[in-house]
Design a protein around this motif. Structure first.
Motif, PDB file in Angstrom:
ATOM      1  N   ALA A  74      76.328  40.947  11.174  1.00  0.00           N
ATOM      2  CA  ALA A  74      76.877  41.318  12.479  1.00  0.00           C
ATOM      3  C   ALA A  74      78.405  41.400  12.437  1.00  0.00           C
ATOM      4  O   ALA A  74      79.014  42.327  12.993  1.00  0.00           O
ATOM      5  CB  ALA A  74      76.419  40.308  13.533  1.00  0.00           C
ATOM      6  N   GLU A  75      79.030  40.423  11.764  1.00  0.00           N
ATOM      7  CA  GLU A  75      80.497  40.453  11.666  1.00  0.00           C
ATOM      8  C   GLU A  75      80.962  41.641  10.845  1.00  0.00           C
ATOM      9  O   GLU A  75      81.965  42.299  11.164  1.00  0.00           O
ATOM     10  CB  GLU A  75      80.975  39.141  11.042  1.00  0.00           C
ATOM     11  CG  GLU A  75      82.482  39.002  10.905  1.00  0.00           C
ATOM     12  CD  GLU A  75      83.164  38.896  12.257  1.00  0.00           C
ATOM     13  OE1 GLU A  75      84.385  39.188  12.323  1.00  0.00           O
ATOM     14  OE2 GLU A  75      82.507  38.557  13.267  1.00  0.00           O
TER      15      GLU A  75
ATOM     16  N   ARG B 286      79.378  44.453  10.492  1.00  0.00           N
ATOM     17  CA  ARG B 286      79.172  45.669  11.282  1.00  0.00           C
ATOM     18  C   ARG B 286      80.310  45.846  12.285  1.00  0.00           C
ATOM     19  O   ARG B 286      80.836  46.953  12.473  1.00  0.00           O
ATOM     20  CB  ARG B 286      77.831  45.577  11.999  1.00  0.00           C
ATOM     21  CG  ARG B 286      77.487  46.812  12.842  1.00  0.00           C
ATOM     22  CD  ARG B 286      76.144  46.592  13.547  1.00  0.00           C
ATOM     23  NE  ARG B 286      75.817  47.758  14.368  1.00  0.00           N
ATOM     24  CZ  ARG B 286      75.215  48.857  13.916  1.00  0.00           C
ATOM     25  NH1 ARG B 286      74.880  48.922  12.633  1.00  0.00           N
ATOM     26  NH2 ARG B 286      74.951  49.849  14.725  1.00  0.00           N
ATOM     27  N   ARG B 287      80.702  44.766  12.953  1.00  0.00           N
ATOM     28  CA  ARG B 287      81.778  44.837  13.930  1.00  0.00           C
ATOM     29  C   ARG B 287      83.095  45.219  13.266  1.00  0.00           C
ATOM     30  O   ARG B 287      83.846  46.064  13.768  1.00  0.00           O
ATOM     31  CB  ARG B 287      81.904  43.500  14.646  1.00  0.00           C
ATOM     32  CG  ARG B 287      82.943  43.516  15.772  1.00  0.00           C
ATOM     33  CD  ARG B 287      83.047  42.144  16.423  1.00  0.00           C
ATOM     34  NE  ARG B 287      83.522  41.170  15.467  1.00  0.00           N
ATOM     35  CZ  ARG B 287      84.822  41.021  15.151  1.00  0.00           C
ATOM     36  NH1 ARG B 287      85.737  41.787  15.706  1.00  0.00           N
ATOM     37  NH2 ARG B 287      85.183  40.116  14.255  1.00  0.00           N
ATOM     38  N   THR B 288      83.366  44.605  12.105  1.00  0.00           N
ATOM     39  CA  THR B 288      84.618  44.923  11.389  1.00  0.00           C
ATOM     40  C   THR B 288      84.660  46.382  10.947  1.00  0.00           C
ATOM     41  O   THR B 288      85.674  47.085  11.097  1.00  0.00           O
ATOM     42  CB  THR B 288      84.777  44.000  10.179  1.00  0.00           C
ATOM     43  OG1 THR B 288      84.772  42.626  10.610  1.00  0.00           O
ATOM     44  CG2 THR B 288      86.064  44.303   9.427  1.00  0.00           C
TER      45      THR B 288
ATOM     46  N   GLN C  53      83.040  48.886  12.227  1.00  0.00           N
ATOM     47  CA  GLN C  53      83.153  49.764  13.387  1.00  0.00           C
ATOM     48  C   GLN C  53      84.590  49.821  13.895  1.00  0.00           C
ATOM     49  O   GLN C  53      85.110  50.912  14.211  1.00  0.00           O
ATOM     50  CB  GLN C  53      82.221  49.267  14.491  1.00  0.00           C
ATOM     51  CG  GLN C  53      82.171  50.205  15.699  1.00  0.00           C
ATOM     52  CD  GLN C  53      81.155  49.749  16.723  1.00  0.00           C
ATOM     53  OE1 GLN C  53      80.478  48.725  16.543  1.00  0.00           O
ATOM     54  NE2 GLN C  53      81.022  50.505  17.798  1.00  0.00           N
ATOM     55  N   GLU C  54      85.275  48.674  13.946  1.00  0.00           N
ATOM     56  CA  GLU C  54      86.666  48.647  14.402  1.00  0.00           C
ATOM     57  C   GLU C  54      87.571  49.445  13.467  1.00  0.00           C
ATOM     58  O   GLU C  54      88.414  50.239  13.910  1.00  0.00           O
ATOM     59  CB  GLU C  54      87.145  47.205  14.509  1.00  0.00           C
ATOM     60  CG  GLU C  54      86.524  46.413  15.643  1.00  0.00           C
ATOM     61  CD  GLU C  54      87.021  44.980  15.656  1.00  0.00           C
ATOM     62  OE1 GLU C  54      87.764  44.608  14.707  1.00  0.00           O
ATOM     63  OE2 GLU C  54      86.680  44.240  16.590  1.00  0.00           O
TER      64      GLU C  54
END
Length: 458
Positions: A273-274, A276-278, A280-281
């Motif tokens: 999850a982390e 994926r978030r990184t 995406q940013e």
């Protein structure tokens, strides 16, 4: 004939030769007429001299003395001849110089005081060319009794022809000499006059070889529009190349950080999850960076030799498109652009400036958005002022400089990448050497004013 110099030389030479030729023919004709007039006057004077010496004898017949005032009348084949006829055409006197000769037939002059002058050929076997003048007088032989006599005087044309040919040799000799001198002077003048064109060609060759960046500015005023616009084209090409190089360098530099962050996230074994978030940013950041640098590099700037672009149709087109995009909000979009207001640049740049400013205004407005554009002359430069105003909440003065930086957004909840104003700033300040200001307008919202500068002469 592909040589401009050759064309000028041929044209000028033909005109010069035609002018001198016509001048020579005119002078030759004038001299010939003058010589003919002089010959006629000489013969007329000889006639008057014969009339003064003539008298009537005891039988009322015309008689002239043996010793005439002009000695050539008494010398055979002297070149000056005379005779006299009565009204019946009978010879009543002839000069001793006519020994063995006869004057050519000449119609008798029947009216006293009439004169005839003509070039004729002698009637003997010598066929000598003559000038003949006939003059008729009425002689009183008794009270109220008159008799017509026609005096004819002739002179050979040899002196006239010698004078004419001597004049012609002198005339055409001097004209040919003058033609040579004038052609040489004309060649020097043409070479001096075309020197700036040869210098332009030499400097263009140096530019192609990379030894010169642009043309020098000290050219005659007739070539100034050409050289100024050529330099503008060269500067425009260099500016485009420099922008592309800078954009590529900035893009490579800007992508290093997100790539390093993504590599670090992958190497550190972060959670799914982390990670994926990184990713995406950082991908969004990279996308904004690529969009910004591509729009910055694609700016065309002032286009040399281009026709002025009317602003009103472009503004109307943008507002019509935005009215469809924001149809759910139904903002009142108005354009206050005069028909004579023009933009000296690429249409894509103008649409980028107006589109980004109007789009931002539509995002933040309550009901109204106004687009204005008007010219402002500044000496050798011309300015186009573009204003976009809305009735939204406005932009605080302390936040205005931050919004001009790439990626800055006043409200993250509003859709967008945050690069619109940054792209406008680059176009206005770096491409068109103008100024971009943000203030509060009369409608209560934000007023964004862009001043674009152009060179009037190119």
């Amino acid at each position: 004939m592909r040589s401009l110099s050759g064309r000028l030389r041929i044209a000028a030479s033909v005109v010069l030769a035609a002018f001198l030729g016509l001048t020579g023919l005119t002078l030759d004709r004038a001299f010939r007429d003058s010589a003919l007039a002089a010959a006629r006057e000489r013969l007329q004077a000889q006639v008057y001299m014969l009339l003064g010496a003539a008298n009537l004898d005891a039988f009322n017949r015309l008689a002239l003395p043996q010793a005439l005032p002009e000695a050539r009348f008494s010398t055979p084949d002297s070149g000056l001849y005379a005779d006299a006829m009565d009204n019946q055409g009978n010879l009543v006197w002839r000069s001793p110089s006519l020994l063995g000769m006869a004057l050519p037939f000449f119609p008798a002059v029947r009216t006293p005081g009439d004169t005839q002058f003509a070039p004729l050929i002698s009637s003997d076997e010598t066929k000598t060319p003559l000038f003949v003048l006939a003059f008729t007088v009425s002689w009183e032989i008794a009270a109220n009794q008159y008799r017509l006599y026609t005096f004819r005087v002739a002179e050979t044309q040899w002196n006239f022809l010698d004078q004419l040919w001597s004049f012609r040799r002198s005339l055409w000799g001097w004209l040919l000499a003058a033609t040579g001198v004038l052609l040489a002077a004309q060649g020097l003048i043409l070479r001096w006059s075309l020197k700036p064109l040869r210098r332009v060609a030499a400097e263009v060759t140096e530019i192609e070889a990379g030894r010169r960046a642009e043309l020098s500015g000290d050219y005659p005023e007739e070539l100034q529009p050409l050289t100024v616009n050529l330099n503008a084209l060269l500067r425009q090409g260099h500016a485009h190349l420099e922008r592309y190089r800078n954009a590529l360098g900035d893009l490579a530099h800007s992508l290093k950080t997100p790539l390093a962050v993504m590599r670090g996230a992958l190497d550190n074994g972060t959670s799914h999850a982390e990670l994926r978030r990184t990713l995406q940013e950082q991908l969004e950041r990279m996308n904004r960076t690529v969009d910004y640098q591509l729009q910055r590099a694609a700016a065309s700037g002032r286009i040399a030799l281009s026709t002025p672009l009317p602003v009103a149709p472009v503004a109307r087109k943008i507002l019509d498109s935005l009215a469809k995009v924001y149809a759910d909000r139904a903002p009142r979009l108005s354009s206050e652009v005069g028909r004579t207001t023009v933009f000296y640049g690429d249409e894509g740049d103008l649409m980028e400036i107006l589109g980004n400013l109007a789009d931002n205004a539509c995002k933040w407005c309550r009901q109204r958005v106004v687009v204005r554009a008007y010219p402002a002359d500044r000496g050798e430069h011309a300015e186009l002022v573009v204003e976009v105003e809305d009735d939204g909440p406005g932009i605080p003065p302390d936040q205005a400089p931050l919004l001009l930086d790439r990626g800055r957004r006043a409200d993250p909840s509003v859709a967008g990448h945050g690069i619109g104003l940054a792209v406008v700033r680059v176009l206005v300040e770096e491409v068109y050497y103008g100024q971009l200001d943000i203030s509060r307008g009369s409608l209560g919202g934000a007023l964004v004013r862009a001043r674009l500068r152009f060179q009037v002469n190119g």
